[in-house]
Design a protein around this motif. Sequence first.
Motif, PDB file in Angstrom:
ATOM      1  N   THR A   1       0.973  -1.139  -0.144  1.00  0.00           N
ATOM      2  CA  THR A   1       0.025   0.059   0.015  1.00  0.00           C
ATOM      3  C   THR A   1       0.796   1.294  -0.006  1.00  0.00           C
ATOM      4  OG1 THR A   1      -1.660  -0.944   1.299  1.00  0.00           O
ATOM      5  CG2 THR A   1      -1.818   1.307   1.179  1.00  0.00           C
ATOM      6  N   THR A   2       1.903   1.157   0.663  1.00  0.00           N
ATOM      7  CA  THR A   2       2.834   2.316   0.668  1.00  0.00           C
ATOM      8  C   THR A   2       3.468   2.713  -0.552  1.00  0.00           C
ATOM      9  OG1 THR A   2       3.436   2.219   3.341  1.00  0.00           O
ATOM     10  CG2 THR A   2       5.077   3.410   1.893  1.00  0.00           C
TER      11      THR A   2
ATOM     12  N   ALA B   1       2.215   1.555  -3.478  1.00  0.00           N
ATOM     13  CA  ALA B   1       1.257   1.963  -4.404  1.00  0.00           C
ATOM     14  C   ALA B   1       0.942   3.601  -4.366  1.00  0.00           C
ATOM     15  CB  ALA B   1       0.142   1.411  -4.348  1.00  0.00           C
ATOM     16  N   VAL B   2       0.517   3.789  -3.095  1.00  0.00           N
ATOM     17  CA  VAL B   2       0.049   5.129  -3.088  1.00  0.00           C
ATOM     18  C   VAL B   2       1.078   6.373  -3.215  1.00  0.00           C
ATOM     19  CG1 VAL B   2      -0.623   6.896  -0.977  1.00  0.00           C
ATOM     20  CG2 VAL B   2      -1.819   4.394  -1.253  1.00  0.00           C
ATOM     21  N   THR B   3       2.266   6.123  -2.819  1.00  0.00           N
ATOM     22  CA  THR B   3       3.453   6.947  -2.863  1.00  0.00           C
ATOM     23  C   THR B   3       3.778   6.985  -4.481  1.00  0.00           C
ATOM     24  OG1 THR B   3       5.132   5.270  -2.221  1.00  0.00           O
ATOM     25  CG2 THR B   3       4.420   6.911  -0.260  1.00  0.00           C
TER      26      THR B   3
ATOM     27  N   TRP C   1       1.845   6.607  -6.960  1.00  0.00           N
ATOM     28  CA  TRP C   1       0.653   7.495  -7.489  1.00  0.00           C
ATOM     29  C   TRP C   1       0.923   8.750  -7.261  1.00  0.00           C
ATOM     30  CZ3 TRP C   1      -2.919  10.350  -4.726  1.00  0.00           C
ATOM     31  CH2 TRP C   1      -3.955  10.780  -5.664  1.00  0.00           C
ATOM     32  N   ARG C   2       1.101   9.174  -5.755  1.00  0.00           N
ATOM     33  CA  ARG C   2       1.397  10.612  -5.526  1.00  0.00           C
ATOM     34  C   ARG C   2       2.516  11.293  -6.138  1.00  0.00           C
ATOM     35  NH1 ARG C   2       2.082  12.072   0.145  1.00  0.00           N
ATOM     36  NH2 ARG C   2       1.290  13.876  -0.540  1.00  0.00           N
TER      37      ARG C   2
END
Length: 84
Positions: free
Chosen positions: A29-30, A32-34, A36-37
């Motif tokens: 999750t870390t 994937a989210v980072t 994307w950001r």
Amino acid sequence: MVAGYASVLMPEEEEIALLPDLIRMRHVTTLAVTSWRAARYPENAPYILRNAAASLRGLDVIDHLGAEETTRLLRAALPVKTTE
């Protein structure tokens, strides 16, 4: 972290057995989210991605050890249960 958590509330055996998968999911999750950001805000990418290497290392360690050994090590970090 496991010992600190257990000092407040001892996890059940079923919870301990789930930890390797939950830890993996947290790392994924870390990442994937980072990712994307960082793509969305490239000017801030170094700051956003500062924990990506640690997440990759965490995934590598669990993959290298395997779920059973990771669970054993997490269980070993728990304080010994005492009966009253």
